[in-house]
Motif scaffolding. Structure first.
Motif, mmCIF file in Angstrom:
data_model
loop_
_atom_site.group_PDB
_atom_site.id
_atom_site.type_symbol
_atom_site.label_atom_id
_atom_site.label_comp_id
_atom_site.label_asym_id
_atom_site.label_seq_id
_atom_site.Cartn_x
_atom_site.Cartn_y
_atom_site.Cartn_z
ATOM 1 N N THR A 47 94.596 53.797 88.476
ATOM 2 C CA THR A 47 95.393 54.600 89.401
ATOM 3 C C THR A 47 95.981 53.752 90.527
ATOM 4 O OG1 THR A 47 93.472 55.202 90.789
ATOM 5 C CG2 THR A 47 93.987 56.646 88.935
ATOM 6 N N TYR A 48 95.352 52.620 90.837
ATOM 7 C CA TYR A 48 95.892 51.760 91.887
ATOM 8 C C TYR A 48 97.215 51.123 91.458
ATOM 9 C CZ TYR A 48 91.219 52.296 93.842
ATOM 10 O OH TYR A 48 90.049 52.830 94.340
ATOM 11 N N PHE A 49 97.377 50.873 90.170
ATOM 12 C CA PHE A 49 98.660 50.367 89.668
ATOM 13 C C PHE A 49 99.735 51.450 89.767
ATOM 14 C CE2 PHE A 49 95.674 47.425 87.677
ATOM 15 C CZ PHE A 49 96.323 46.204 87.856
ATOM 16 N N VAL A 50 99.334 52.709 89.536
ATOM 17 C CA VAL A 50 100.286 53.818 89.670
ATOM 18 C C VAL A 50 100.723 53.955 91.124
ATOM 19 C CG1 VAL A 50 100.622 56.294 89.341
ATOM 20 C CG2 VAL A 50 99.256 55.003 87.698
ATOM 21 N N ARG A 51 99.782 53.841 92.049
ATOM 22 C CA ARG A 51 100.139 53.899 93.480
ATOM 23 C C ARG A 51 101.111 52.785 93.846
ATOM 24 N NH1 ARG A 51 94.591 55.027 96.924
ATOM 25 N NH2 ARG A 51 93.613 56.505 95.493
ATOM 26 N N THR A 52 100.844 51.590 93.319
ATOM 27 C CA THR A 52 101.713 50.466 93.611
ATOM 28 C C THR A 52 103.107 50.700 93.064
ATOM 29 O OG1 THR A 52 99.808 48.983 93.500
ATOM 30 C CG2 THR A 52 101.985 47.966 93.389
ATOM 31 N N LYS A 69 102.371 41.117 94.408
ATOM 32 C CA LYS A 69 102.214 40.963 95.858
ATOM 33 C C LYS A 69 102.041 42.329 96.515
ATOM 34 C CE LYS A 69 104.650 39.058 99.885
ATOM 35 N NZ LYS A 69 105.902 38.371 100.338
ATOM 36 N N LEU A 70 102.810 43.314 96.045
ATOM 37 C CA LEU A 70 102.695 44.677 96.568
ATOM 38 C C LEU A 70 101.363 45.296 96.150
ATOM 39 C CD1 LEU A 70 104.081 47.008 98.077
ATOM 40 C CD2 LEU A 70 105.071 47.716 95.892
ATOM 41 N N PHE A 71 100.904 44.988 94.937
ATOM 42 C CA PHE A 71 99.605 45.488 94.476
ATOM 43 C C PHE A 71 98.488 44.991 95.394
ATOM 44 C CE2 PHE A 71 95.886 44.902 91.530
ATOM 45 C CZ PHE A 71 95.567 46.243 91.412
ATOM 46 N N ARG A 72 98.557 43.723 95.775
ATOM 47 C CA ARG A 72 97.552 43.176 96.692
ATOM 48 C C ARG A 72 97.620 43.891 98.040
ATOM 49 N NH1 ARG A 72 99.003 38.375 96.179
ATOM 50 N NH2 ARG A 72 100.088 37.982 98.141
ATOM 51 N N LEU A 73 98.829 44.165 98.507
ATOM 52 C CA LEU A 73 98.992 44.870 99.791
ATOM 53 C C LEU A 73 98.385 46.271 99.719
ATOM 54 C CD1 LEU A 73 102.187 44.982 101.968
ATOM 55 C CD2 LEU A 73 101.098 47.124 101.314
ATOM 56 N N THR A 74 98.664 47.006 98.632
ATOM 57 C CA THR A 74 98.130 48.364 98.523
ATOM 58 C C THR A 74 96.617 48.372 98.426
ATOM 59 O OG1 THR A 74 98.426 48.347 96.116
ATOM 60 C CG2 THR A 74 100.221 49.255 97.434
ATOM 61 N N GLN A 75 96.037 47.341 97.815
ATOM 62 C CA GLN A 75 94.586 47.277 97.723
ATOM 63 C C GLN A 75 93.947 46.981 99.075
ATOM 64 O OE1 GLN A 75 94.747 48.924 94.805
ATOM 65 N NE2 GLN A 75 92.669 48.139 94.841
ATOM 66 N N VAL A 76 94.572 46.103 99.851
ATOM 67 C CA VAL A 76 94.073 45.834 101.203
ATOM 68 C C VAL A 76 94.146 47.111 102.038
ATOM 69 C CG1 VAL A 76 94.512 44.569 103.340
ATOM 70 C CG2 VAL A 76 94.623 43.381 101.146
ATOM 71 N N HIS A 77 95.275 47.804 101.934
ATOM 72 C CA HIS A 77 95.452 49.060 102.675
ATOM 73 C C HIS A 77 94.415 50.092 102.251
ATOM 74 C CE1 HIS A 77 97.743 53.058 102.995
ATOM 75 N NE2 HIS A 77 97.286 52.779 104.203
ATOM 76 N N ASN A 78 94.179 50.220 100.945
ATOM 77 C CA ASN A 78 93.211 51.189 100.442
ATOM 78 C C ASN A 78 91.793 50.858 100.911
ATOM 79 O OD1 ASN A 78 92.391 53.414 98.573
ATOM 80 N ND2 ASN A 78 91.370 51.746 97.512
ATOM 81 N N LEU A 79 91.419 49.583 100.844
ATOM 82 C CA LEU A 79 90.074 49.184 101.254
ATOM 83 C C LEU A 79 89.867 49.404 102.753
ATOM 84 C CD1 LEU A 79 87.578 48.054 99.850
ATOM 85 C CD2 LEU A 79 88.296 45.766 100.558
ATOM 86 N N MET A 296 92.626 38.086 92.054
ATOM 87 C CA MET A 296 92.642 37.239 90.854
ATOM 88 C C MET A 296 94.037 37.174 90.238
ATOM 89 S SD MET A 296 89.001 37.911 88.915
ATOM 90 C CE MET A 296 89.172 39.686 88.842
ATOM 91 N N LEU A 297 94.739 38.309 90.188
ATOM 92 C CA LEU A 297 96.086 38.316 89.629
ATOM 93 C C LEU A 297 97.045 37.471 90.462
ATOM 94 C CD1 LEU A 297 96.486 42.063 88.551
ATOM 95 C CD2 LEU A 297 96.241 40.082 87.066
ATOM 96 N N SER A 298 96.814 37.439 91.776
ATOM 97 C CA SER A 298 97.683 36.636 92.629
ATOM 98 C C SER A 298 97.514 35.149 92.358
ATOM 99 C CB SER A 298 97.393 36.923 94.107
ATOM 100 O OG SER A 298 96.107 36.428 94.481
ATOM 101 N N TRP A 299 96.345 34.729 91.871
ATOM 102 C CA TRP A 299 96.136 33.315 91.547
ATOM 103 C C TRP A 299 96.993 32.881 90.362
ATOM 104 C CZ3 TRP A 299 90.059 33.701 91.582
ATOM 105 C CH2 TRP A 299 89.620 33.819 92.925
ATOM 106 N N PHE A 300 97.230 33.810 89.440
ATOM 107 C CA PHE A 300 97.979 33.470 88.230
ATOM 108 C C PHE A 300 99.446 33.913 88.323
ATOM 109 C CE2 PHE A 300 93.563 34.309 86.972
ATOM 110 C CZ PHE A 300 93.228 33.066 86.446
#
Length: 305
Positions: A47-52, A69-79, A296-300
């Motif tokens: 669901t976090y990918f859907v939010r992104t 990059k936006l996925f990482r931002l939404t996860q930081v915001h969610n946490l 992890m995805l941001s590393w690749f």
């Protein structure tokens, strides 16, 4: 803020150990099963990918080519939303959107307000499935539910006259709030429909998974599992929200399940509280998994950071 969060977490952990015991609570997951638990975590993380994608589509010019990059931002915001008390984590979204994608704070704030209104609508619609299943006049109940589900689309079609009338009858802060809401709504009907669709998918999956897990943990009847999912999520959007949702989220699950027909006997309520704590642990775990996955995805990723 950090000291308050840590103090609340320590006090909550001590209370749960004194009241039930962590060993007894965690043993319930053996009944659920490893693969079922993993499946629920995968669905919640999805669901976090859907939010992104919703935000990606909301700001297409600023975020184009930067999904991870936006996925990482939404996860930081969610946490931050989960861990910080009193909804303080919400302030991170406009700040992060400005620093990462150069979106003006008023524009990001207005969009966040609209998305939160869509979230509340979709959450109630998803939880309403439990009421419809338990209703006596089921065809009529499904019709009313479907009309409620698509009501944001009807609102968008009539938003011009609605906002003109509201702003003409309001004054001061309420009028400014209406102006912010209007500014946060996409001007394009297709983009608004996609935002509504992604919101419905996100909350539909989350509520169904939570209801499923609560049922496996012993919450009954079926309507009560949906009520518990609704109560827990509603508690997380209230202004008074404990750090990490400790106490408030399980209490919301218990209250929602009771409101939707769960057994009110003392022993049943105690068992329901145990299930609520475990469901809350799964929500926190999915947020942590999502955040770790975004790192992890941001590393690749070849996207610029």
């Amino acid at each position: 803020m950090t000291l308050l969060t840590v103090a609340c977490l320590v006090a909550y952990a001590a209370f749960v150990e004194w009241q039930w015991g962590w060993g007894r609570l965690l043993a319930q997951w053996q009944k659920v099963g490893l693969w079922t638990t993993m499946g629920a975590l995968v669905l919640l993380t999805a669901t976090y990918f859907v939010r992104t994608q919703r935000i990606y589509d909301y700001f297409p010019k600023q975020t184009a080519g930067h999904f991870l990059k936006l996925f990482r931002l939404t996860q930081v915001h969610n946490l931050l939303n989960i861990m910080l008390p009193f909804r303080a984590g919400e302030t991170s979204f406009p700040l992060l959107m400005r620093s990462q994608f150069s979106v003006p704070i008023p524009r990001a704030t207005a969009a966040l307000l609209v998305m939160r209104l869509l979230d509340l609508h979709a959450l109630c619609a998803a939880a309403g499935i439990g009421l419809v299943i338990g209703a006596s006049g089921r065809p009529l109940a499904w019709l009313l539910w479907a009309l409620f589900l698509v009501s944001p689309l009807a609102f968008f079609a009539a938003k011009g006259p609605i906002f003109r009338r509201l702003k003409g009858s309001l004054s001061g802060k309420l009028e400014r709030l209406m102006e912010e809401v209007e500014a946060g709504i996409p001007a394009d009907g297709g983009r608004f429909a996609r935002a509504w669709f992604f919101t419905v998918v996100n909350w539909g999956v989350k509520v169904l998974v939570l209801a499923w897990v609560l049922g496996l943990l012993g919450v009954a009847p079926l309507a009560a599992t949906f009520g518990g999912a609704l109560g827990g999520e509603l508690s997380s959007v209230l202004p008074v929200h404990a750090p990490g949702g400790v106490g408030t989220y399980p209490a919301g699950i218990t209250a929602g399940a009771l409101a939707f027909g769960a057994d009110k006997a003392r022993a049943a309520v105690s068992a329901m509280a145990e299930a609520a704590i475990n469901a809350h642990l799964m929500i926190v775990a999915s947020a942590c998994v999502g955040t770790a996955l975004s790192v992890m995805l941001s590393w690749f990723s070849n996207e610029p950071r």
